[in-house]
Scaffold this motif. Structure first.
Motif, PDB file in Angstrom:
ATOM      1  N   ARG A   9      -1.035  25.805   9.111  1.00 52.41           N
ATOM      2  CA  ARG A   9      -0.043  25.403   8.133  1.00 52.41           C
ATOM      3  C   ARG A   9      -0.754  24.820   6.918  1.00 52.41           C
ATOM      4  O   ARG A   9      -1.620  23.973   7.045  1.00 52.41           O
ATOM      5  N   VAL A  10      -0.391  25.308   5.753  1.00 55.84           N
ATOM      6  CA  VAL A  10      -0.921  24.745   4.530  1.00 55.84           C
ATOM      7  C   VAL A  10      -0.019  23.587   4.163  1.00 55.84           C
ATOM      8  O   VAL A  10       1.142  23.773   3.810  1.00 55.84           O
ATOM      9  N   ALA A  11      -0.548  22.359   4.276  1.00 51.81           N
ATOM     10  CA  ALA A  11       0.332  21.195   4.188  1.00 51.81           C
ATOM     11  C   ALA A  11      -0.251  20.122   3.292  1.00 51.81           C
ATOM     12  O   ALA A  11      -1.444  20.035   3.088  1.00 51.81           O
ATOM     13  N   CYS A  12       0.641  19.314   2.759  1.00 53.25           N
ATOM     14  CA  CYS A  12       0.243  18.086   2.085  1.00 53.25           C
ATOM     15  C   CYS A  12       0.829  16.937   2.874  1.00 53.25           C
ATOM     16  O   CYS A  12       1.566  17.124   3.834  1.00 53.25           O
ATOM     17  N   ALA A  13       0.504  15.713   2.492  1.00 49.92           N
ATOM     18  CA  ALA A  13       0.910  14.543   3.269  1.00 49.92           C
ATOM     19  C   ALA A  13       2.427  14.426   3.368  1.00 49.92           C
ATOM     20  O   ALA A  13       2.948  13.898   4.344  1.00 49.92           O
ATOM     21  N   ALA A  14       3.138  14.900   2.355  1.00 50.12           N
ATOM     22  CA  ALA A  14       4.598  14.801   2.398  1.00 50.12           C
ATOM     23  C   ALA A  14       5.200  15.763   3.409  1.00 50.12           C
ATOM     24  O   ALA A  14       6.326  15.576   3.866  1.00 50.12           O
ATOM     25  N   ASP A  15       4.464  16.824   3.746  1.00 49.53           N
ATOM     26  CA  ASP A  15       4.978  17.832   4.662  1.00 49.53           C
ATOM     27  C   ASP A  15       4.805  17.443   6.123  1.00 49.53           C
ATOM     28  O   ASP A  15       5.707  17.627   6.929  1.00 49.53           O
ATOM     29  N   GLN A  16       3.611  16.968   6.476  1.00 47.02           N
ATOM     30  CA  GLN A  16       3.302  16.704   7.871  1.00 47.02           C
ATOM     31  C   GLN A  16       2.925  15.248   8.078  1.00 47.02           C
ATOM     32  O   GLN A  16       2.256  14.642   7.236  1.00 47.02           O
ATOM     33  N   PRO A  17       3.328  14.681   9.207  1.00 46.15           N
ATOM     34  CA  PRO A  17       3.018  13.268   9.451  1.00 46.15           C
ATOM     35  C   PRO A  17       1.541  13.049   9.728  1.00 46.15           C
ATOM     36  O   PRO A  17       0.852  13.914  10.266  1.00 46.15           O
ATOM     37  N   ASN A  18       1.066  11.886   9.346  1.00 41.14           N
ATOM     38  CA  ASN A  18      -0.277  11.459   9.717  1.00 41.14           C
ATOM     39  C   ASN A  18      -0.296  11.120  11.200  1.00 41.14           C
ATOM     40  O   ASN A  18       0.749  10.925  11.829  1.00 41.14           O
ATOM     41  N   VAL A  19      -1.492  11.028  11.770  1.00 42.32           N
ATOM     42  CA  VAL A  19      -1.655  10.688  13.180  1.00 42.32           C
ATOM     43  C   VAL A  19      -2.707   9.585  13.304  1.00 42.32           C
ATOM     44  O   VAL A  19      -3.801   9.702  12.743  1.00 42.32           O
ATOM     45  N   ASP A  24      -6.149  -7.104  19.450  1.00 47.58           N
ATOM     46  CA  ASP A  24      -4.798  -7.066  18.916  1.00 47.58           C
ATOM     47  C   ASP A  24      -4.794  -7.336  17.411  1.00 47.58           C
ATOM     48  O   ASP A  24      -4.067  -6.667  16.658  1.00 47.58           O
ATOM     49  N   GLU A  25      -5.605  -8.268  16.957  1.00 43.12           N
ATOM     50  CA  GLU A  25      -5.682  -8.570  15.533  1.00 43.12           C
ATOM     51  C   GLU A  25      -6.082  -7.341  14.732  1.00 43.12           C
ATOM     52  O   GLU A  25      -5.526  -7.059  13.665  1.00 43.12           O
ATOM     53  N   THR A  26      -7.081  -6.602  15.236  1.00 40.14           N
ATOM     54  CA  THR A  26      -7.554  -5.440  14.483  1.00 40.14           C
ATOM     55  C   THR A  26      -6.513  -4.328  14.459  1.00 40.14           C
ATOM     56  O   THR A  26      -6.382  -3.621  13.463  1.00 40.14           O
ATOM     57  N   CYS A  27      -5.773  -4.179  15.553  1.00 42.72           N
ATOM     58  CA  CYS A  27      -4.664  -3.208  15.548  1.00 42.72           C
ATOM     59  C   CYS A  27      -3.657  -3.585  14.468  1.00 42.72           C
ATOM     60  O   CYS A  27      -3.134  -2.711  13.752  1.00 42.72           O
ATOM     61  N   GLY A  28      -3.384  -4.877  14.348  1.00 39.37           N
ATOM     62  CA  GLY A  28      -2.471  -5.352  13.320  1.00 39.37           C
ATOM     63  C   GLY A  28      -2.956  -5.019  11.921  1.00 39.37           C
ATOM     64  O   GLY A  28      -2.155  -4.677  11.034  1.00 39.37           O
ATOM     65  N   GLN A  29      -4.277  -5.091  11.712  1.00 37.12           N
ATOM     66  CA  GLN A  29      -4.827  -4.753  10.402  1.00 37.12           C
ATOM     67  C   GLN A  29      -4.584  -3.289  10.060  1.00 37.12           C
ATOM     68  O   GLN A  29      -4.253  -2.952   8.911  1.00 37.12           O
ATOM     69  N   VAL A  30      -4.774  -2.404  11.034  1.00 37.16           N
ATOM     70  CA  VAL A  30      -4.527  -0.977  10.796  1.00 37.16           C
ATOM     71  C   VAL A  30      -3.052  -0.728  10.509  1.00 37.16           C
ATOM     72  O   VAL A  30      -2.686  -0.045   9.540  1.00 37.16           O
ATOM     73  N   LEU A  31      -2.190  -1.298  11.339  1.00 33.54           N
ATOM     74  CA  LEU A  31      -0.750  -1.088  11.169  1.00 33.54           C
ATOM     75  C   LEU A  31      -0.255  -1.676   9.858  1.00 33.54           C
ATOM     76  O   LEU A  31       0.579  -1.066   9.167  1.00 33.54           O
ATOM     77  N   ASP A  32      -0.770  -2.841   9.495  1.00 33.49           N
ATOM     78  CA  ASP A  32      -0.369  -3.459   8.223  1.00 33.49           C
ATOM     79  C   ASP A  32      -0.812  -2.607   7.035  1.00 33.49           C
ATOM     80  O   ASP A  32      -0.120  -2.546   6.009  1.00 33.49           O
ATOM     81  N   HIS A  33      -1.956  -1.944   7.168  1.00 35.15           N
ATOM     82  CA  HIS A  33      -2.436  -1.113   6.056  1.00 35.15           C
ATOM     83  C   HIS A  33      -1.559   0.120   5.884  1.00 35.15           C
ATOM     84  O   HIS A  33      -1.345   0.578   4.758  1.00 35.15           O
ATOM     85  N   LEU A  34      -1.051   0.647   6.995  1.00 36.74           N
ATOM     86  CA  LEU A  34      -0.096   1.755   6.884  1.00 36.74           C
ATOM     87  C   LEU A  34       1.149   1.312   6.119  1.00 36.74           C
ATOM     88  O   LEU A  34       1.679   2.059   5.285  1.00 36.74           O
ATOM     89  N   ASP A  35       1.606   0.089   6.400  1.00 35.99           N
ATOM     90  CA  ASP A  35       2.752  -0.462   5.671  1.00 35.99           C
ATOM     91  C   ASP A  35       2.422  -0.648   4.199  1.00 35.99           C
ATOM     92  O   ASP A  35       3.228  -0.305   3.311  1.00 35.99           O
ATOM     93  N   LYS A  36       1.238  -1.181   3.944  1.00 33.89           N
ATOM     94  CA  LYS A  36       0.825  -1.452   2.560  1.00 33.89           C
ATOM     95  C   LYS A  36       0.790  -0.169   1.727  1.00 33.89           C
ATOM     96  O   LYS A  36       1.154  -0.180   0.540  1.00 33.89           O
ATOM     97  N   LYS A  37       0.366   0.922   2.346  1.00 36.76           N
ATOM     98  CA  LYS A  37       0.273   2.197   1.631  1.00 36.76           C
ATOM     99  C   LYS A  37       1.587   2.986   1.667  1.00 36.76           C
ATOM    100  O   LYS A  37       1.646   4.117   1.180  1.00 36.76           O
ATOM    101  N   ASN A  38       2.620   2.383   2.260  1.00 40.25           N
ATOM    102  CA  ASN A  38       3.953   3.005   2.331  1.00 40.25           C
ATOM    103  C   ASN A  38       3.937   4.349   3.066  1.00 40.25           C
ATOM    104  O   ASN A  38       4.621   5.309   2.666  1.00 40.25           O
ATOM    105  N   ALA A  73       3.822   4.266   6.762  1.00 44.56           N
ATOM    106  CA  ALA A  73       4.150   4.019   8.176  1.00 44.56           C
ATOM    107  C   ALA A  73       5.277   4.917   8.656  1.00 44.56           C
ATOM    108  O   ALA A  73       5.276   5.375   9.806  1.00 44.56           O
ATOM    109  N   GLU A  74       6.240   5.197   7.784  1.00 43.56           N
ATOM    110  CA  GLU A  74       7.383   6.017   8.172  1.00 43.56           C
ATOM    111  C   GLU A  74       6.982   7.462   8.440  1.00 43.56           C
ATOM    112  O   GLU A  74       7.689   8.181   9.149  1.00 43.56           O
ATOM    113  N   ASN A  75       5.844   7.882   7.871  1.00 42.37           N
ATOM    114  CA  ASN A  75       5.398   9.264   8.032  1.00 42.37           C
ATOM    115  C   ASN A  75       4.105   9.332   8.849  1.00 42.37           C
ATOM    116  O   ASN A  75       3.270  10.211   8.628  1.00 42.37           O
ATOM    117  N   THR A  76       3.966   8.409   9.787  1.00 37.66           N
ATOM    118  CA  THR A  76       2.754   8.365  10.600  1.00 37.66           C
ATOM    119  C   THR A  76       3.117   8.229  12.077  1.00 37.66           C
ATOM    120  O   THR A  76       3.882   7.345  12.458  1.00 37.66           O
TER     121      THR A  76
END
Length: 437
Positions: A20-30, A236-250, A252-255
């Motif tokens: 699939r030829v995709a951009c970030a808006a097309d397919q969710p991140n993992v 757990d703290e480091t997991c929070g850092q990753v998850l918070d960065h997904l939120d910061k970059k807007n 999270a909804e597509n990941t």
């Protein structure tokens, strides 16, 4: 809980994949968040009396959580290889951490890496669909390119300290910047991405920051226990850092976020650096070594829920991710998509296998086999090969009711011989090493 993908993509065929030829808006991140050496219930959301894991608790509240999750093998490398390939150790050839011969040479390890590359590999599959990918933390298979990653932290050169992650093992413990930089770059380039976040945490060495060790230090708590508790908190703290960065970059909804652990751990009070995870922890056939919560978060697509009864396996992670992102392949994976309610309901049993730390011969997995196991409903059957003299499991065939007896203390095979016989037949139908070519 069933996932519905509505976007349409252009399709082509490359090397057996539907591309699939995709951009970030097309397919969710993992994003895979992979704990390292942590017992299945060492989280506050699963009721631990002391360990605090607020970030993972928050993730659990937003996820479909399979509380009865398992890995097929309770040792680092075979567990990670199964997770990444979607195949059991006896299928993918990676049954232990090191080759028995030439284990400290690039030549000796290259043989196993070459074998690994013959398997389906998650990053390679996603790469065929336009994903960029990044390896951080644990990685046993040489350079990350062997898994299809487009970038990574590990070099994999044994002569420069390579074995199971080398430079990549600084992630989480010393820095988070490479992960954040990768996410930022992928977002800036409008590329769907796959992040492998697998720090050596809470794995030994148990050297948490003083502020966290102080949090868990008590007069009546052995220091080694306090250190392990603090390591779980640090992870757990480091997991929070990753998850918070997904939120910061807007984004999270597509990941799609997947959480699990590579194998269990039981910290013994009188052991520090020499501990191997207790007699029923890491490397063992018991639930203390093989069980882990498995979580899937995909906002708006996967309904948060706590599944306390259905069985899940890390073998299911690759099919689940491919289902979530809408990727089709020709591979016939043994696992199922955990987003497919019908298949989850139909599944009756999961399986696993325990091997020697060092691999005698990747062409003949039965040579290093210690145990096979099956869980069907409430019952778990363990079948020894005779290679292990009870070090990591029972010396004879044993049956446990793991819902009533989660610590596997009461062997009930004498009370239920018919159940044991039925499970043994199912286990042999899954894989019978006596028939191995």
């Amino acid at each position: 809980m069933r996932l519905v993908i509505t976007a349409l993509f252009a399709l082509t065929m490359v090397a057996g994949f539907s591309v699939r030829v995709a951009c970030a808006a097309d397919q969710p991140n993992v994003v895979i968040l992979l704990s390292d050496d942590q017992r299945w219930d060492d989280y506050s959301f699963l009721g631990h009396e002391a360990i605090k894991t607020p970030n993972i608790d928050r993730l659990a509240s937003q996820s479909l959580v399979y509380e009865r999750g398992y890995v097929p093998s309770s040792l680092c490398r075979p567990s990670l290889a199964s997770l990444f390939t979607g195949l059991y150790p006896h299928q993918n050839g990676i049954t232990g951490n090191d080759p028995r011969e030439n284990k400290r040479t690039n030549e000796g390890r290259a043989v196993l890496v070459d074998r690994f590359q013959q398997n389906p590999r998650l990053a390679a599959i996603l790469g065929q669909h336009g994903y960029v990918s990044f390896q951080s933390g644990k990685w046993w298979e040489g350079n990350p390119s062997s898994g299809g990653f487009t970038a990574g932290m590990t070099h994999g050169d044994v002569t420069k300290g390579g074995r199971h992650g080398d430079v990549g093992l600084t992630i989480g413990r010393k820095t988070m910047q490479p992960v954040m930089d990768f996410i930022d770059k992928a977002v800036a380039e409008d590329k769907p991405f796959f992040l492998w976040y697998a720090p050596m945490m809470p794995h030994l060495p148990h050297d948490p920051p003083k502020r966290l060790l102080d949090k868990y230090t008590q007069d009546d708590r052995p220091l080694e226990i306090a250190k392990y508790f603090a390591m779980c908190d640090w992870w757990d703290e480091t997991c929070g850092q990753v998850l918070d960065h997904l939120d910061k970059k807007n984004i999270a909804e597509n990941t799609v976020v997947i959480y699990l652990c590579d194998n269990g751990w039981i910290q013994e009070a009188d052991k520090g650096g020499g501990a191997v995870g207790g007699p029923k922890g890491k490397r063992s056939v018991y639930d203390g070594g093989t069980r882990t919560p498995i979580m899937i978060r995909y906002p708006g697509h996967v309904k948060p829920a706590r599944n306390k009864s259905d069985l899940a396996s890390s073998i299911d992670v690759v099919p689940t991710i491919l289902d979530a992102v809408g990727v089709k392949t020709d591979y016939n994976f043994p696992g199922i998509s955990l987003l497919d309610e019908a298949k989850v309901d139909q599944r009756k049993a999961i399986f696993g296998e325990i091997y020697s730390h060092d691999i005698p011969d990747f062409r003949h997995p039965e040579q290093g086999l210690h145990y096979r196991w099956i869980i069907d409903g409430d019952y778990k059957l363990i079948v020894p090969s005779g290679l292990d003299e009870g070090e990591y499991g029972p010396e004879k065939v044993a049956l446990f009711n793991v819902t009533k007896d989660p610590e596997e203390e009461q062997n009930v095979i004498a009370d239920h011989p018919e159940i044991a016989a039925d499970l043994h037949k199912k286990l042999d139908a899954w894989w019978n090493p006596t028939l191995q070519n």
